[in-house]
Design a protein around this motif. Sequence first.
Motif, PDB file in Angstrom:
ATOM      1  N   ARG A  62      41.878  42.380  19.021  1.00 46.40           N
ATOM      2  CA  ARG A  62      40.906  43.396  19.463  1.00 46.40           C
ATOM      3  C   ARG A  62      41.608  44.633  20.016  1.00 46.40           C
ATOM      4  NH1 ARG A  62      36.263  39.566  21.983  1.00 46.40           N
ATOM      5  NH2 ARG A  62      35.288  39.077  20.000  1.00 46.40           N
ATOM      6  N   MET A  63      42.700  44.422  20.758  1.00 46.46           N
ATOM      7  CA  MET A  63      43.436  45.567  21.319  1.00 46.46           C
ATOM      8  C   MET A  63      44.046  46.433  20.227  1.00 46.46           C
ATOM      9  SD  MET A  63      45.441  44.408  24.755  1.00 46.46           S
ATOM     10  CE  MET A  63      46.207  45.997  24.986  1.00 46.46           C
ATOM     11  N   THR A  64      44.699  45.799  19.248  1.00 44.98           N
ATOM     12  CA  THR A  64      45.324  46.591  18.189  1.00 44.98           C
ATOM     13  C   THR A  64      44.267  47.315  17.372  1.00 44.98           C
ATOM     14  OG1 THR A  64      45.453  44.663  16.717  1.00 44.98           O
ATOM     15  CG2 THR A  64      47.411  45.178  18.031  1.00 44.98           C
ATOM     16  N   ASP A  65      43.129  46.677  17.174  1.00 45.71           N
ATOM     17  CA  ASP A  65      42.037  47.307  16.436  1.00 45.71           C
ATOM     18  C   ASP A  65      41.452  48.479  17.222  1.00 45.71           C
ATOM     19  OD1 ASP A  65      40.170  47.499  14.226  1.00 45.71           O
ATOM     20  OD2 ASP A  65      38.669  46.619  15.581  1.00 45.71           O
ATOM     21  N   ALA A  66      41.176  48.255  18.498  1.00 44.38           N
ATOM     22  CA  ALA A  66      40.552  49.287  19.338  1.00 44.38           C
ATOM     23  C   ALA A  66      41.449  50.505  19.532  1.00 44.38           C
ATOM     24  CB  ALA A  66      40.172  48.703  20.696  1.00 44.38           C
ATOM     25  N   THR A  67      42.745  50.314  19.477  1.00 43.89           N
ATOM     26  CA  THR A  67      43.673  51.415  19.707  1.00 43.89           C
ATOM     27  C   THR A  67      44.245  51.989  18.414  1.00 43.89           C
ATOM     28  OG1 THR A  67      45.510  49.867  20.000  1.00 43.89           O
ATOM     29  CG2 THR A  67      44.328  50.572  21.991  1.00 43.89           C
ATOM     30  N   GLY A  68      43.784  51.477  17.277  1.00 44.62           N
ATOM     31  CA  GLY A  68      44.241  51.990  15.988  1.00 44.62           C
ATOM     32  C   GLY A  68      45.691  51.679  15.683  1.00 44.62           C
ATOM     33  N   ARG A  69      46.182  50.549  16.171  1.00 47.86           N
ATOM     34  CA  ARG A  69      47.589  50.187  15.969  1.00 47.86           C
ATOM     35  C   ARG A  69      47.808  49.238  14.794  1.00 47.86           C
ATOM     36  NH1 ARG A  69      48.002  54.280  18.358  1.00 47.86           N
ATOM     37  NH2 ARG A  69      48.709  54.500  20.478  1.00 47.86           N
ATOM     38  N   GLY A  70      46.773  48.984  14.015  1.00 51.41           N
ATOM     39  CA  GLY A  70      46.919  48.106  12.851  1.00 51.41           C
ATOM     40  C   GLY A  70      46.737  46.649  13.221  1.00 51.41           C
ATOM     41  N   GLY A  71      47.119  45.766  12.303  1.00 50.49           N
ATOM     42  CA  GLY A  71      46.954  44.334  12.517  1.00 50.49           C
ATOM     43  C   GLY A  71      47.969  43.769  13.492  1.00 50.49           C
ATOM     44  N   PHE A  72      47.650  42.622  14.049  1.00 53.29           N
ATOM     45  CA  PHE A  72      48.520  41.948  14.997  1.00 53.29           C
ATOM     46  C   PHE A  72      49.842  41.536  14.336  1.00 53.29           C
ATOM     47  CE2 PHE A  72      49.841  39.341  18.459  1.00 53.29           C
ATOM     48  CZ  PHE A  72      50.457  38.245  17.894  1.00 53.29           C
ATOM     49  N   ARG A  73      50.939  41.735  15.062  1.00 51.52           N
ATOM     50  CA  ARG A  73      52.251  41.288  14.599  1.00 51.52           C
ATOM     51  C   ARG A  73      52.945  40.426  15.643  1.00 51.52           C
ATOM     52  NH1 ARG A  73      55.446  45.921  11.704  1.00 51.52           N
ATOM     53  NH2 ARG A  73      56.729  44.148  11.196  1.00 51.52           N
ATOM     54  N   GLU A  74      52.888  40.854  16.923  1.00 50.63           N
ATOM     55  CA  GLU A  74      53.559  40.062  17.953  1.00 50.63           C
ATOM     56  C   GLU A  74      53.052  40.421  19.339  1.00 50.63           C
ATOM     57  OE1 GLU A  74      57.704  42.506  18.441  1.00 50.63           O
ATOM     58  OE2 GLU A  74      57.397  41.359  16.603  1.00 50.63           O
ATOM     59  N   LEU A  75      53.303  39.500  20.274  1.00 53.61           N
ATOM     60  CA  LEU A  75      52.890  39.667  21.664  1.00 53.61           C
ATOM     61  C   LEU A  75      54.001  39.111  22.539  1.00 53.61           C
ATOM     62  CD1 LEU A  75      50.656  40.123  23.884  1.00 53.61           C
ATOM     63  CD2 LEU A  75      49.944  37.771  23.426  1.00 53.61           C
ATOM     64  N   LEU A  76      54.370  39.839  23.583  1.00 54.71           N
ATOM     65  CA  LEU A  76      55.392  39.379  24.517  1.00 54.71           C
ATOM     66  C   LEU A  76      54.820  39.406  25.927  1.00 54.71           C
ATOM     67  CD1 LEU A  76      58.403  38.547  24.905  1.00 54.71           C
ATOM     68  CD2 LEU A  76      58.854  40.965  25.371  1.00 54.71           C
ATOM     69  N   VAL A  77      54.940  38.265  26.622  1.00 53.64           N
ATOM     70  CA  VAL A  77      54.502  38.155  28.009  1.00 53.64           C
ATOM     71  C   VAL A  77      55.721  37.747  28.827  1.00 53.64           C
ATOM     72  CG1 VAL A  77      53.001  36.920  29.611  1.00 53.64           C
ATOM     73  CG2 VAL A  77      52.185  37.449  27.302  1.00 53.64           C
ATOM     74  N   ARG A  78      55.928  38.432  29.955  1.00 48.97           N
ATOM     75  CA  ARG A  78      57.044  38.078  30.835  1.00 48.97           C
ATOM     76  C   ARG A  78      56.501  37.595  32.163  1.00 48.97           C
ATOM     77  NH1 ARG A  78      62.004  41.710  33.254  1.00 48.97           N
ATOM     78  NH2 ARG A  78      63.138  39.922  34.078  1.00 48.97           N
ATOM     79  N   GLY A  79      56.941  36.408  32.547  1.00 53.22           N
ATOM     80  CA  GLY A  79      56.603  35.846  33.845  1.00 53.22           C
ATOM     81  C   GLY A  79      57.828  35.852  34.736  1.00 53.22           C
ATOM     82  N   ASP A  80      57.687  35.377  35.946  1.00 53.16           N
ATOM     83  CA  ASP A  80      58.805  35.333  36.882  1.00 53.16           C
ATOM     84  C   ASP A  80      59.973  34.498  36.355  1.00 53.16           C
ATOM     85  OD1 ASP A  80      57.510  36.915  38.750  1.00 53.16           O
ATOM     86  OD2 ASP A  80      56.702  35.197  39.855  1.00 53.16           O
TER      87      ASP A  80
END
Length: 154
Positions: A62-80
């Motif tokens: 939904r984020m990539t679609d809403a911001t016009g960034r194309g289809g999903f490719r990857e996601l990175l989350v950093r925790g402590d």
Amino acid sequence: MVPEAEVRDVLVELQRLRARVPLLSGALAASTDGLVLAHDTPGVEAEGVAALTAAALGVSIRMTDATGRGGFRELLVRGDSGYIATYAAGSSAVLTLLAEDRINVGRLHLEGRRAGARIGELVDAALPRTERPVTAAPPRPATAPGRTLPQRPT
């Protein structure tokens, strides 16, 4: 779903990935709807991670679609204490990697993208055409730069 022989091949790919990248503490391949295909995640509940990956995937699409960034490719989350990285793996699967905080993030992305492409090839080849999502594009070679997951209906 995916035949047992291909699931074994996916597990072998996950184990090879963990051997190549020592600071990976876990690797999981799941369908885009949150079902575990194969995992090498000592001390982590694979089913829960797969379900959370599917939820994060939905938000990411939904984020990539809403911001016009194309289809999903990857996601990175950093925790402590480290990273969770999720990569598209063909048209109907995702690869989620758990990494220690000291990992080289560039190497994580390099190896994660390669493994995601390989796992995507295995899973997509194993699925009969009738089981593939209606919105999925025809498979492209693993080297194609625009490889994305299908968009979920909103």
